[in-house]
Design a protein around this motif. Structure first.
Motif, PDB file in Angstrom:
ATOM      1  N   ASP A   1      18.742  42.352  38.680  1.00 16.40           N
ATOM      2  CA  ASP A   1      19.216  40.969  38.752  1.00 16.40           C
ATOM      3  C   ASP A   1      20.092  40.659  37.543  1.00 16.40           C
ATOM      4  O   ASP A   1      19.637  40.764  36.405  1.00 16.40           O
ATOM      5  CB  ASP A   1      18.034  39.994  38.788  1.00 16.40           C
ATOM      6  CG  ASP A   1      17.115  40.259  39.959  1.00 16.40           C
ATOM      7  OD1 ASP A   1      17.624  40.450  41.081  1.00 16.40           O
ATOM      8  OD2 ASP A   1      15.893  40.272  39.757  1.00 16.40           O
ATOM      9  N   ILE A   2      21.348  40.279  37.819  1.00 15.58           N
ATOM     10  CA  ILE A   2      22.290  39.932  36.760  1.00 15.58           C
ATOM     11  C   ILE A   2      22.923  38.601  37.149  1.00 15.58           C
ATOM     12  O   ILE A   2      23.419  38.451  38.262  1.00 15.58           O
ATOM     13  CB  ILE A   2      23.379  41.006  36.602  1.00 15.58           C
ATOM     14  CG1 ILE A   2      22.726  42.366  36.325  1.00 15.58           C
ATOM     15  CG2 ILE A   2      24.342  40.635  35.491  1.00 15.58           C
ATOM     16  CD1 ILE A   2      23.686  43.525  36.384  1.00 15.58           C
ATOM     17  N   ALA A   3      22.909  37.634  36.246  1.00 14.30           N
ATOM     18  CA  ALA A   3      23.423  36.297  36.554  1.00 14.30           C
ATOM     19  C   ALA A   3      24.932  36.222  36.336  1.00 14.30           C
ATOM     20  O   ALA A   3      25.413  36.305  35.212  1.00 14.30           O
ATOM     21  CB  ALA A   3      22.716  35.256  35.692  1.00 14.30           C
ATOM     22  N   PHE A   4      25.671  36.094  37.426  1.00 13.53           N
ATOM     23  CA  PHE A   4      27.110  35.861  37.393  1.00 13.53           C
ATOM     24  C   PHE A   4      27.353  34.501  38.033  1.00 13.53           C
ATOM     25  O   PHE A   4      26.543  34.034  38.834  1.00 13.53           O
ATOM     26  CB  PHE A   4      27.857  36.931  38.193  1.00 13.53           C
ATOM     27  CG  PHE A   4      28.227  38.147  37.407  1.00 13.53           C
ATOM     28  CD1 PHE A   4      29.506  38.659  37.483  1.00 13.53           C
ATOM     29  CD2 PHE A   4      27.312  38.799  36.603  1.00 13.53           C
ATOM     30  CE1 PHE A   4      29.864  39.801  36.774  1.00 13.53           C
ATOM     31  CE2 PHE A   4      27.661  39.922  35.891  1.00 13.53           C
ATOM     32  CZ  PHE A   4      28.942  40.426  35.966  1.00 13.53           C
ATOM     33  N   SER A   5      28.479  33.883  37.726  1.00 10.17           N
ATOM     34  CA  SER A   5      28.843  32.605  38.334  1.00 10.17           C
ATOM     35  C   SER A   5      30.037  32.826  39.256  1.00 10.17           C
ATOM     36  O   SER A   5      30.946  33.591  38.932  1.00 10.17           O
ATOM     37  CB  SER A   5      29.224  31.591  37.255  1.00 10.17           C
ATOM     38  OG  SER A   5      29.790  30.450  37.851  1.00 10.17           O
ATOM     39  N   ALA A   6      30.040  32.147  40.386  1.00 12.35           N
ATOM     40  CA  ALA A   6      31.172  32.225  41.307  1.00 12.35           C
ATOM     41  C   ALA A   6      32.323  31.333  40.842  1.00 12.35           C
ATOM     42  O   ALA A   6      33.429  31.443  41.342  1.00 12.35           O
ATOM     43  CB  ALA A   6      30.731  31.817  42.701  1.00 12.35           C
ATOM     44  N   CYS A   7      32.066  30.479  39.854  1.00 13.51           N
ATOM     45  CA  CYS A   7      33.058  29.486  39.437  1.00 13.51           C
ATOM     46  C   CYS A   7      33.783  29.825  38.137  1.00 13.51           C
ATOM     47  O   CYS A   7      34.770  29.191  37.803  1.00 13.51           O
ATOM     48  CB  CYS A   7      32.386  28.123  39.283  1.00 13.51           C
ATOM     49  SG  CYS A   7      31.596  27.559  40.785  1.00 13.51           S
ATOM     50  N   ARG A   8      33.272  30.773  37.388  1.00 17.03           N
ATOM     51  CA  ARG A   8      33.921  31.086  36.103  1.00 17.03           C
ATOM     52  C   ARG A   8      33.762  32.564  35.795  1.00 17.03           C
ATOM     53  O   ARG A   8      32.943  33.252  36.393  1.00 17.03           O
ATOM     54  CB  ARG A   8      33.339  30.240  34.983  1.00 17.03           C
ATOM     55  CG  ARG A   8      31.855  30.379  34.797  1.00 17.03           C
ATOM     56  CD  ARG A   8      31.352  29.486  33.658  1.00 17.03           C
ATOM     57  NE  ARG A   8      29.951  29.205  33.707  1.00 17.03           N
ATOM     58  CZ  ARG A   8      28.961  30.085  33.637  1.00 17.03           C
ATOM     59  NH1 ARG A   8      29.204  31.353  33.537  1.00 17.03           N
ATOM     60  NH2 ARG A   8      27.702  29.700  33.666  1.00 17.03           N
ATOM     61  N   LEU A   9      34.556  33.035  34.859  1.00 19.49           N
ATOM     62  CA  LEU A   9      34.466  34.436  34.451  1.00 19.49           C
ATOM     63  C   LEU A   9      33.111  34.688  33.796  1.00 19.49           C
ATOM     64  O   LEU A   9      32.582  33.813  33.102  1.00 19.49           O
ATOM     65  CB  LEU A   9      35.585  34.772  33.468  1.00 19.49           C
ATOM     66  CG  LEU A   9      36.996  34.806  34.056  1.00 19.49           C
ATOM     67  CD1 LEU A   9      38.029  34.965  32.954  1.00 19.49           C
ATOM     68  CD2 LEU A   9      37.134  35.908  35.078  1.00 19.49           C
ATOM     69  N   PRO A  10      32.557  35.890  33.997  1.00 23.54           N
ATOM     70  CA  PRO A  10      31.246  36.168  33.399  1.00 23.54           C
ATOM     71  C   PRO A  10      31.348  36.326  31.888  1.00 23.54           C
ATOM     72  O   PRO A  10      32.358  36.800  31.372  1.00 23.54           O
ATOM     73  CB  PRO A  10      30.831  37.485  34.060  1.00 23.54           C
ATOM     74  CG  PRO A  10      32.101  38.105  34.508  1.00 23.54           C
ATOM     75  CD  PRO A  10      33.046  36.993  34.811  1.00 23.54           C
TER      76      PRO A  10
END
Length: 137
Positions: A103-112
């Motif tokens: 599990d790695i938290a990325f956002s669909a709205c901004r660069l990781p």
């Protein structure tokens, strides 16, 4: 007397009909792809036999994809979502299927952030392949 198709005055009508047909076909293909992305599993090959990507899969779809592509690791880019039912279900399914889950938290709205990118690289460096990487869509 029937109209002559080679008549130069009919060429604009023919070109218009061809253009309209092409645009209709393109719109239909784009619409089908959007339906596939938003309503389907959206599974695609990134590197055959090694890396696959998809939308978040339901239990039946996850089992089918794991078996079809012999997936050994599922990388969830939504991060750890402990109390959410889909996350608990996916965790149970990966365990039942004998597949690792990362599990790695990325956002669909901004660069990781750099930390998340490092975590992804480290995960891909040490995980068992083939790997399935998924996010929400």
């Amino acid at each position: 007397m029937p109209a002559d198709p080679s008549d130069p005055s009919r060429r604009p009508l023919l070109l218009y009909a061809i253009l309209r047909g092409c645009l209709t076909g393109l719109a239909a293909a784009a619409g089908l792809e959007l339906l596939y992305i938003f309503l389907g599993t959206n599974v695609h090959v990134v590197a055959d036999g090694a890396v696959y990507r998809s939308a978040q899969l339901g239990p039946g779809d996850l089992a089918r994809v794991v078996k079809r592509y012999h997936i050994r690791t599922v990388v969830n880019l939504c991060g750890c979502c402990g109390p959410l039912p889909w996350y608990l279900e996916e965790s149970r399914d990966t365990c039942r299927l004998g597949v690792c889950q990362e599990d790695i938290a990325f956002s669909a709205c901004r660069l990781p952030p750099v930390q998340s990118m490092r975590q992804l690289v480290e995960t891909l460096d040490r995980c068992d392949y083939p790997v399935l990487i998924h996010c929400h869509r």
